[in-house]
Design an enzyme around this catalytic site. Structure first.
Site, PDB file in Angstrom:
ATOM      1  N   SER A  38       0.825  -1.197   0.000  1.00 33.40           N
ATOM      2  CA  SER A  38       0.000   0.000   0.000  1.00 33.40           C
ATOM      3  C   SER A  38       0.869   1.260   0.000  1.00 33.40           C
ATOM      4  O   SER A  38       1.648   1.458  -0.915  1.00 33.40           O
ATOM      5  CB  SER A  38      -0.961  -0.044   1.195  1.00 33.40           C
ATOM      6  OG  SER A  38      -2.041   0.842   1.039  1.00 33.40           O
ATOM      7  N   ASP A 150      -6.178  -3.899  -1.678  1.00 37.22           N
ATOM      8  CA  ASP A 150      -5.053  -3.570  -0.798  1.00 37.22           C
ATOM      9  C   ASP A 150      -4.360  -4.813  -0.237  1.00 37.22           C
ATOM     10  O   ASP A 150      -4.992  -5.677   0.364  1.00 37.22           O
ATOM     11  CB  ASP A 150      -5.580  -2.712   0.356  1.00 37.22           C
ATOM     12  CG  ASP A 150      -4.471  -2.023   1.129  1.00 37.22           C
ATOM     13  OD1 ASP A 150      -3.423  -2.634   1.340  1.00 37.22           O
ATOM     14  OD2 ASP A 150      -4.674  -0.868   1.536  1.00 37.22           O
TER      15      ASP A 150
END
Length: 267
Positions: A38, A150
C-alpha cells in the site's frame, strides 16, 4: 551487508517511510531489495526508480488526497482507483519492475481467489495502485484476469517476502503501530480506516518477528488522510530509524554458511 527493507501500509502516515530512507541514505546504506504494501509500495517504488530523497520528498509533499476524494459513488467503492493510478503514472510513468534500479516487491490481494498476490513483474504503477486499493474506499483494480485490493488485507508488513531474497539483514518499518484512538472518528473514511487498522495491527505481530530490526515511528495524532504534515512525518520516521538502528553495524559481513544456519533455525 545486504539489507532488505519492508515498508508497511498506512495511507498518509506512510510518508514517515521517507524519513527511514533518509536515515539509511545518510549512513550510505542502500537496500538491495524493498518489499512494500500500500503506502509502503508508493515510497518503495519512488525510491527504486533511483530518485533522491529530496526528489521523493518533493513528490510526496505535492500529493493530495483531495485530488482523489471526489465522490463518484461507483458500485464497488467510494473512489475510483483510476484516479490513484493516474496520479502514480504521472510520477512513475510506464516503468516496469525489471527497469527499476533496486528490486521491488509489491503485494495485493486477489478478491476472487482470496489469496495474496506477490508482484515482481509488469508495470509498476498498476501494481502499486492495486496494493493501495483499500476495500470499500477504492474500487478494486483489474489486472489481467484478477480483481485486486489492498495488500494489507492479508499482509500489511511484507517482511517475509524478503527472506526469499539474498539478504543478510531485514529492516521492517511499521507505520500503523499506534495506541488506541482518544478521539472518535468523524467521517466514514476514519471509521473504515480505523476498523481496518485494528485488523492489521493484530496481523502485523508475526510479521514483525521476521525482521532483524523493527522501526515503529510514534505517529500518535497523525491521521491517515492529511498529507499536509509531510515534514513532521518524515522527521518522525527519521527519529524512529535512528533509535532502532544507531547501534547496529549494517556493514558487518555475514558468511553464507552463517546465513544458511540462521534461516534454517527460523524455519
Amino acid at each position: 551487508m545486504n539489507v532488505g527493507l519492508a515498508l508497511s501500509g498506512g495511507a498518509a502516515r506512510g510518508i514517515a517511510h521517507i524519513g527511514v530512507l533518509q536515515y539509511l541514505s545518510e549512513r550510505e546504506v542502500k537496500p538491495v531489495c524493498i518489499a512494500g504494501t500500500s503506502a509502503g509500495s508508493i515510497a518503495g517504488a519512488l525510491y527504486c526508480t533511483g530518485r533522491s530523497i529530496d526528489e521523493i520528498t518533493e513528490i510526496v509533499s505535492q500529493m493530495s488526497w483531495k485530488e482523489l476524494i471526489k465522490l463518484s459513488l461507483p458500485r464497488k467503492g467510494i473512489i475510483k482507483s483510476s484516479r490513484l493510478l493516474n496520479m502514480l503514472k504521472d510520477e512513475l510513468g510506464d516503468v516496469t519492475f525489471d527497469q527499476l534500479e533496486t528490486p521491488l516487491i509489491v503485494n495485493a490481494v486477489d478478491l476472487l481467489e482470496g489469496e495474496e498476490l506477490v508482484m515482481t513483474e509488469g508495470p509498476v504503477a498498476e501494481a502499486v495502485a492495486a496494493s493501495c486499493a483499500i476495500p470499500g474506499i477504492f474500487t478494486p483494480v483489474r489486472l489481467e484476469d484478477r480483481l485486486l485490493v489492498d495488500g494489507g488485507l492479508l499482509n500489511n508488513l511484507p517482511s517475509a517476502h524478503l527472506k526469499e531474497r539474498d539478504v543478510d539483514f531485514i529492516i521492517a518499518v511499521n507505520v500503523t503501530a499506534q495506541k488506541p484512538l482518544h478521539k472518535e472518528p468523524e467521517t466514514i473514511f476514519e471509521v473504515l480506516i480505523q476498523s481496518y487498522d485494528i485488523i492489521r495491527r493484530h496481523r502485523d505481530i508475526p510479521a514483525c518477528s521476521n525482521a532483524d530490526a523493527l522501526v515503529e515511528p510514534d505517529l500518535t495524532g497523525f491521521n491517515y488522510w492529511d498529507t499536509g504534515k509531510s515534514k513532521e512525518l518524515i522527521e518522525k520516521g527519521y527519529q524512529a530509524a535512528a533509535e532502532a538502528l544507531d547501534n547496529i553495524d549494517l556493514y558487518k559481513k555475514q558468511s553464507r554458511l552463517a546465513r544458511w544456519f540462521s534461516r534454517r533455525k527460523s524455519g
